[in-house]
Enzyme design. Structure first.
Site, PDB file in Angstrom:
ATOM      1  N   THR A 258      25.626  71.295  48.632  1.00 58.99           N
ATOM      2  CA  THR A 258      24.765  69.977  48.310  1.00 58.99           C
ATOM      3  C   THR A 258      24.786  70.058  46.848  1.00 58.99           C
ATOM      4  O   THR A 258      24.427  70.847  45.946  1.00 58.99           O
ATOM      5  CB  THR A 258      23.180  70.426  48.746  1.00 58.99           C
ATOM      6  OG1 THR A 258      23.384  70.628  49.985  1.00 58.99           O
ATOM      7  CG2 THR A 258      22.582  69.131  48.400  1.00 58.99           C
TER       8      THR A 258
ATOM      9  N   VAL B 163      22.510  66.342  60.988  1.00 61.09           N
ATOM     10  CA  VAL B 163      22.175  65.826  59.808  1.00 61.09           C
ATOM     11  C   VAL B 163      20.881  66.491  59.256  1.00 61.09           C
ATOM     12  O   VAL B 163      20.122  66.718  59.961  1.00 61.09           O
ATOM     13  CB  VAL B 163      22.030  64.284  60.084  1.00 61.09           C
ATOM     14  CG1 VAL B 163      21.642  63.442  58.623  1.00 61.09           C
ATOM     15  CG2 VAL B 163      23.157  63.595  60.564  1.00 61.09           C
TER      16      VAL B 163
ATOM     17  N   ASP C 147      18.419  67.147  55.409  1.00 61.80           N
ATOM     18  CA  ASP C 147      17.495  66.033  54.723  1.00 61.80           C
ATOM     19  C   ASP C 147      18.403  65.350  53.566  1.00 61.80           C
ATOM     20  O   ASP C 147      17.509  64.206  53.299  1.00 61.80           O
ATOM     21  CB  ASP C 147      16.606  66.969  53.849  1.00 61.80           C
ATOM     22  CG  ASP C 147      17.349  67.848  52.807  1.00 61.80           C
ATOM     23  OD1 ASP C 147      18.353  68.695  53.323  1.00 61.80           O
ATOM     24  OD2 ASP C 147      16.957  68.080  51.664  1.00 61.80           O
TER      25      ASP C 147
END
Lengths: 175, 135
Positions: free
Chosen positions: B1, B30, B32
């Site tokens: 991320t 999915v 956050d």
């Protein structure tokens, strides 16, 4: 008025030194610096925070060293499903995409959702189609794949086959 | 991320986050990152936040918005609000978590409870800094 500021992250975790070569670590840091410079060029010229965060994230999505865009993790089916979002604190406008497979820079699609749709979040193939219809760069799913992620997926599946997945490290699980 | 937060010369705040999820994740899962308020949030006059870590917990805690709320309604500083979130993530949920945040005054917070977090910042002095561990 305040002085401009930009801050970025490339993910947290073990970041175990042995997971990457010294050259990889050096390039990771170089790509962090490139992302900061891309944002700072905008801010220093009086540009908007929204443009700066998008520019920084695009650089990180294009780097193979981070789990986003090129270099992203693989799903259990050995494909890439990517997620991204962006938010403008001045207007509270926001946009996001999830489980997309062909958008080269998902953060650009998130911004397009924010500015060129009535939605906040678009999902899956429809989001891929929306990005293509709005002229964003689209690629084959394999564009996002790196050898490191292929090996990470194979290692975890081998653990699952041996029944030792509970012993997998955070780095193995999340990458 | 990956993520970024910024404050511009007109006092506007913004945040963005992008991710591949995690290794061997279920199809369709999915986290956050695309959920506004969980992995990404920005509100002028308060702060901008971009999170990284096991997304399911950030979603249940509406984590990015929680930082804004702590500052808006409980009068916490950026440092107090972000430390509370990240350290609580470790103690209550035993998960790795990190975030970058900037407030309306240009203060930056980059707490993480793991061995490292790739991060970088340029603040008012214009000096560029990058780091990967608690260096």
């Amino acid at each position: 008025m305040p002085s401009p500021v930009i801050a970025i992250h490339g993910g947290c975790g073990t970041l175990a030194a042995d997971l990457q070569s010294a050259a990889d670590w050096a390039e990771t840091r170089a790509h962090l610096a490139a992302a900061l410079r891309a944002a700072w060029r905008i801010l220093a010229a009086g540009g908007a925070a929204l443009d700066a965060v998008e520019a920084a994230v695009v650089v990180l999505e294009d780097s193979p060293h981070f789990n986003a865009g090129h270099g992203a993790a693989l799903t259990e089916d050995a494909v890439h499903e990517l997620d991204a979002s962006i938010m403008d604190g001045a207007t509270m406008a926001a946009g996001a995409v999830c489980t997309v497979r062909t958008i080269r820079n998902p953060v650009r699609a998130a911004r397009a959702v924010m500015e060129r749709s009535d939605c906040v979040l678009l999902a899956g193939a429809a989001a891929d189609a929306f990005a293509q219809a709005h002229g964003l760069a689209c690629v084959g799913n394999g564009y996002f794949t790196t050898e490191r992620r292929v090996q990470a997926l194979a290692a975890l599946k081998a653990r699952a086959a041996r029944g030792t997945i509970a012993l997998a490290s955070e780095a193995e699980r999340h990458g | 991320t990956v993520g970024a937060v910024a404050l511009d010369g007109d006092g506007r705040l913004a945040a963005a986050t992008s991710t591949g999820g995690f290794n061997n994740k279920p199809a369709g899962r999915v986290g956050d990152t695309p959920v506004i308020g969980a992995g990404t949030y920005a509100r002028n006059g308060v702060c901008a936040v971009s999170c990284t870590g096991q997304g399911e917990v950030f979603m249940r805690r509406v984590a990015a918005y929680d930082v804004v709320a702590r500052m808006s309604y409980a009068g916490q500083t950026l440092r107090q609000a972000t430390d509370a979130l990240v350290l609580d993530m470790l103690s209550s949920h035993r998960i790795g978590a990190g975030l970058v945040a900037v407030d309306a005054a240009g203060n930056v917070a980059m707490p993480f409870n793991t061995l490292g977090m790739a991060r970088g910042w340029i603040a008012a002095d214009g000096r560029l800094r990058v780091a990967t561990h608690k260096d």
